[in-house]
Design a protein around this motif. Structure first.
Motif, PDB file in Angstrom:
ATOM      1  N   GLU A 217       0.959  -1.190  -0.083  1.00 45.87           N
ATOM      2  CA  GLU A 217       0.147  -0.048  -0.086  1.00 45.87           C
ATOM      3  C   GLU A 217       1.170   1.614   0.045  1.00 45.87           C
ATOM      4  O   GLU A 217       0.993   1.929  -0.749  1.00 45.87           O
ATOM      5  CB  GLU A 217      -1.039   0.529   0.858  1.00 45.87           C
ATOM      6  CG  GLU A 217      -1.772  -0.040   1.376  1.00 45.87           C
ATOM      7  CD  GLU A 217      -2.891  -0.753  -0.149  1.00 45.87           C
ATOM      8  OE1 GLU A 217      -3.491   0.681  -0.340  1.00 45.87           O
ATOM      9  OE2 GLU A 217      -2.939  -1.482  -0.849  1.00 45.87           O
ATOM     10  N   TYR A 220       1.832   1.935  -2.871  1.00 43.21           N
ATOM     11  CA  TYR A 220       0.814   2.911  -3.964  1.00 43.21           C
ATOM     12  C   TYR A 220       1.096   4.254  -3.482  1.00 43.21           C
ATOM     13  O   TYR A 220       0.588   5.154  -4.248  1.00 43.21           O
ATOM     14  CB  TYR A 220      -0.825   2.298  -3.868  1.00 43.21           C
ATOM     15  CG  TYR A 220      -0.839   1.322  -4.666  1.00 43.21           C
ATOM     16  CD1 TYR A 220      -0.818   1.509  -6.414  1.00 43.21           C
ATOM     17  CD2 TYR A 220      -1.200   0.224  -3.954  1.00 43.21           C
ATOM     18  CE1 TYR A 220      -1.565  -0.365  -6.766  1.00 43.21           C
ATOM     19  CE2 TYR A 220      -1.266  -1.446  -5.155  1.00 43.21           C
ATOM     20  CZ  TYR A 220      -1.245  -1.388  -6.319  1.00 43.21           C
ATOM     21  OH  TYR A 220      -1.759  -2.396  -7.215  1.00 43.21           O
ATOM     22  N   LYS A 286      -8.413   9.968 -13.777  1.00 38.70           N
ATOM     23  CA  LYS A 286      -8.022   8.412 -13.710  1.00 38.70           C
ATOM     24  C   LYS A 286      -7.544   8.425 -14.835  1.00 38.70           C
ATOM     25  O   LYS A 286      -6.719   7.048 -15.122  1.00 38.70           O
ATOM     26  CB  LYS A 286      -9.570   8.085 -14.257  1.00 38.70           C
ATOM     27  CG  LYS A 286     -10.851   7.825 -12.153  1.00 38.70           C
ATOM     28  CD  LYS A 286     -12.158   7.478 -12.343  1.00 38.70           C
ATOM     29  CE  LYS A 286     -13.105   7.976 -11.480  1.00 38.70           C
ATOM     30  NZ  LYS A 286     -14.830   7.313 -11.337  1.00 38.70           N
ATOM     31  N   THR A 290      -3.962   5.791 -15.140  1.00 37.21           N
ATOM     32  CA  THR A 290      -3.654   4.558 -15.873  1.00 37.21           C
ATOM     33  C   THR A 290      -2.640   4.592 -17.076  1.00 37.21           C
ATOM     34  O   THR A 290      -2.020   4.249 -17.229  1.00 37.21           O
ATOM     35  CB  THR A 290      -5.258   4.591 -16.940  1.00 37.21           C
ATOM     36  OG1 THR A 290      -6.924   4.077 -16.039  1.00 37.21           O
ATOM     37  CG2 THR A 290      -5.485   2.975 -17.866  1.00 37.21           C
ATOM     38  N   SER A 296      -4.796  -0.185 -12.220  1.00 31.88           N
ATOM     39  CA  SER A 296      -5.219  -0.542 -10.572  1.00 31.88           C
ATOM     40  C   SER A 296      -5.055   0.685 -10.355  1.00 31.88           C
ATOM     41  O   SER A 296      -5.935   0.382  -8.456  1.00 31.88           O
ATOM     42  CB  SER A 296      -3.466  -1.736 -10.197  1.00 31.88           C
ATOM     43  OG  SER A 296      -2.529  -1.519 -10.087  1.00 31.88           O
ATOM     44  N   VAL A 298      -6.615   3.402 -10.061  1.00 36.90           N
ATOM     45  CA  VAL A 298      -7.949   3.735 -10.520  1.00 36.90           C
ATOM     46  C   VAL A 298      -8.600   3.869  -9.114  1.00 36.90           C
ATOM     47  O   VAL A 298      -9.424   5.312  -9.513  1.00 36.90           O
ATOM     48  CB  VAL A 298      -8.562   3.661 -11.964  1.00 36.90           C
ATOM     49  CG1 VAL A 298      -9.776   4.077 -11.757  1.00 36.90           C
ATOM     50  CG2 VAL A 298      -8.071   3.927 -13.614  1.00 36.90           C
ATOM     51  N   GLN A 299      -9.066   3.137  -8.676  1.00 35.14           N
ATOM     52  CA  GLN A 299      -9.102   2.212  -7.354  1.00 35.14           C
ATOM     53  C   GLN A 299      -8.871   4.077  -6.033  1.00 35.14           C
ATOM     54  O   GLN A 299      -9.599   4.105  -5.254  1.00 35.14           O
ATOM     55  CB  GLN A 299      -9.018   1.520  -6.459  1.00 35.14           C
ATOM     56  CG  GLN A 299      -7.465   0.984  -6.302  1.00 35.14           C
ATOM     57  CD  GLN A 299      -7.359   0.092  -5.509  1.00 35.14           C
ATOM     58  OE1 GLN A 299      -7.891  -0.807  -4.992  1.00 35.14           O
ATOM     59  NE2 GLN A 299      -6.478  -0.695  -6.165  1.00 35.14           N
ATOM     60  N   TYR A 300      -7.744   4.588  -7.034  1.00 35.22           N
ATOM     61  CA  TYR A 300      -7.063   5.654  -5.518  1.00 35.22           C
ATOM     62  C   TYR A 300      -7.200   6.977  -6.417  1.00 35.22           C
ATOM     63  O   TYR A 300      -7.334   7.942  -5.761  1.00 35.22           O
ATOM     64  CB  TYR A 300      -5.160   4.985  -4.978  1.00 35.22           C
ATOM     65  CG  TYR A 300      -5.291   3.929  -4.982  1.00 35.22           C
ATOM     66  CD1 TYR A 300      -6.072   4.015  -3.396  1.00 35.22           C
ATOM     67  CD2 TYR A 300      -4.564   3.388  -5.651  1.00 35.22           C
ATOM     68  CE1 TYR A 300      -5.669   2.828  -2.487  1.00 35.22           C
ATOM     69  CE2 TYR A 300      -4.573   1.798  -4.776  1.00 35.22           C
ATOM     70  CZ  TYR A 300      -4.080   1.712  -3.963  1.00 35.22           C
ATOM     71  OH  TYR A 300      -4.803   0.479  -3.003  1.00 35.22           O
ATOM     72  N   HIS A 301      -7.910   7.321  -7.282  1.00 33.05           N
ATOM     73  CA  HIS A 301      -8.604   8.461  -7.500  1.00 33.05           C
ATOM     74  C   HIS A 301      -8.627   9.632  -6.764  1.00 33.05           C
ATOM     75  O   HIS A 301      -8.173  10.383  -6.901  1.00 33.05           O
ATOM     76  CB  HIS A 301      -9.592   8.463  -9.069  1.00 33.05           C
ATOM     77  CG  HIS A 301     -10.199   9.837  -9.397  1.00 33.05           C
ATOM     78  ND1 HIS A 301     -11.314  10.421  -9.280  1.00 33.05           N
ATOM     79  CD2 HIS A 301      -9.267  10.524  -9.935  1.00 33.05           C
ATOM     80  CE1 HIS A 301     -11.344  11.615  -9.693  1.00 33.05           C
ATOM     81  NE2 HIS A 301     -10.259  11.768 -10.381  1.00 33.05           N
TER      82      HIS A 301
END
Length: 396
Positions: A217, A220, A286, A290, A296, A298-301
């Motif tokens: 994590e 990311y 987003k 990408t 992967s 994109v979930q952290y936009h």
């Protein structure tokens, strides 16, 4: 940022986390040893004698810093990353001399030479690191390629350019102010503490995330945080172009009306950049995550958007600190930034266990706001000193 992108494309989130953990451990030590001396060289328009004194002082401090690093690693380091941590420190060692070179050249308004150096250094580092990472997938070889690239540019281009640009120029005021490495260290030590605290502010959330959530994590989070570089490149370029205007051609400081105009220009441009980045993150975030990284992310936009909001405050804080450095206001920066570190520590300890990466980003934002609140009064007093106001009042 391109180097981090290479890691994301051709490595794993775990390796990215290890790399950022090594950076988090080394950064505060390195930044203290740097003493933010490049800003002094830029604002004061230094001579060659001053530059070589700054080089020797930084070399001594960074060499001593290795022992501090080993002590910090013993208590806070992750298992099996000692070699990686030492290599990252060595790379920062090489980067530090380029940092002084850029400060010196910018003080002489040699912006073309700085641009050439940065372009070729980036091309050399990125191509070398890409080749090593693509062929070996070794993160240690990756850092070694960066070290080699920085060393080549220092020897082949930076040092010869400094000798050419600085030939025949002498700043006697700076010679008297910093007559030895010890004197430079003692006078600039508050700047070193400021730089250390700034590095802590950036890395405290990463250390908490690594311990509380996990190294993957952290990979990311740190990757998204590095997108702040998009704006900081412009902000540091802005500082590099405008900060030399603190001094005239003879090395004397400009008048207060001119400095107030300079301050307004820098802050307006800084906020325009910050607001544009927030808008871009909301509407194109987003897509950007990408393209630059992978799907992967994109979930952290929302994390990305919040990070851009934090960047708006941090960019303003960076400019204010540079302006205060131009006014030789070193100690007040230490006191002010220390308060933001306390806020950061408290916010991270409370928010990250409850809200994860969202908590880390909110803590980072609170830290930036605290810096501005504490630094603005010092900048105002520098631009509008009381003795000047009294003189104006008495004359009227």
């Amino acid at each position: 940022w391109m180097i981090l992108t290479l890691l994301i494309k051709w490595s794993t989130p775990l390796n990215i986390g290890y790399f950022n953990y090594a950076l988090a451990i080394t950064a505060p030590i390195v930044m203290f040893c740097w003493l933010n001396a490049s800003t002094i060289l830029t604002a004061e328009r230094a001579g060659l004698t001053n530059f070589w004194l700054f080089i020797k002082t930084r070399f001594s401090l960074l060499s001593a810093g290795v022992f501090v690093l080993l002590g910090v690693y013993y208590f806070f380091g992750e298992a099996d990353i000692l070699l990686l941590t030492l290599l990252v420190y060595l790379n920062k060692y090489m980067e530090s001399f380029a940092d002084l070179a850029y400060g010196f050249l910018q003080g002489h308004t040699a912006f073309k030479e700085v641009a050439v150096s940065k372009i070729f250094r980036s091309l050399l580092n990125v191509s070398g690191a890409a080749l090593v990472l693509f062929t070996t997938h070794s993160i240690h070889g990756f850092v070694l390629a960066l070290i080699a690239g920085n060393l080549i540019m220092l020897l082949v281009y930076d040092l010869p350019t400094i000798r050419r640009v600085g030939r025949g120029f002498d700043n006697q005021t700076l010679d008297l102010r910093y007559r030895s490495g010890k004197e430079l260290f003692l006078k600039a030590m508050p700047l070193g503490f400021v730089a250390l605290l700034i590095a802590l502010n950036a890395n405290i959330p990463r250390l908490f995330v690594g311990h509380a959530i996990g190294t993957e994590e952290l990979g990311y989070y740190a990757s998204i945080a590095y997108l702040l570089v998009l704006g900081s490149l412009f902000i540091h370029s802005l500082i590099a172009v405008l900060l030399p205007n603190f001094s005239s051609e003879t090395g004397e400081r400009q008048s207060l009306p001119e400095l107030r105009k300079l301050t307004r220009s820098m802050l307006v441009m800084t906020n325009v950049v910050g607001i544009l980045l927030i808008i871009g993150a909301i509407f194109f975030g987003k897509w950007g995550l990408t393209i630059f990284y992978n799907a992967s992310f994109v979930q952290y936009h929302l994390i990305f958007v919040l990070m851009m909001v934090a960047s708006l405050f941090f960019y303003n804080s960076t400019v204010i600190q540079a302006l205060l450095t131009g006014f030789q206001q070193f100690r007040i920066q230490t006191i002010s930034i220390f308060g933001s570190v306390v806020v950061n520590l408290v916010a991270c300890s409370l928010l990250i266990p409850l809200y994860g990466l969202y908590g880390a980003t909110i803590a980072y934002t609170l830290c930036a706001v605290t810096q501005i609140v504490l630094l603005l009064p010092a900048l105002y007093r520098s631009l509008y000193p009381r003795d000047v106001a009294l003189v104006v009042e008495q004359s009227s």
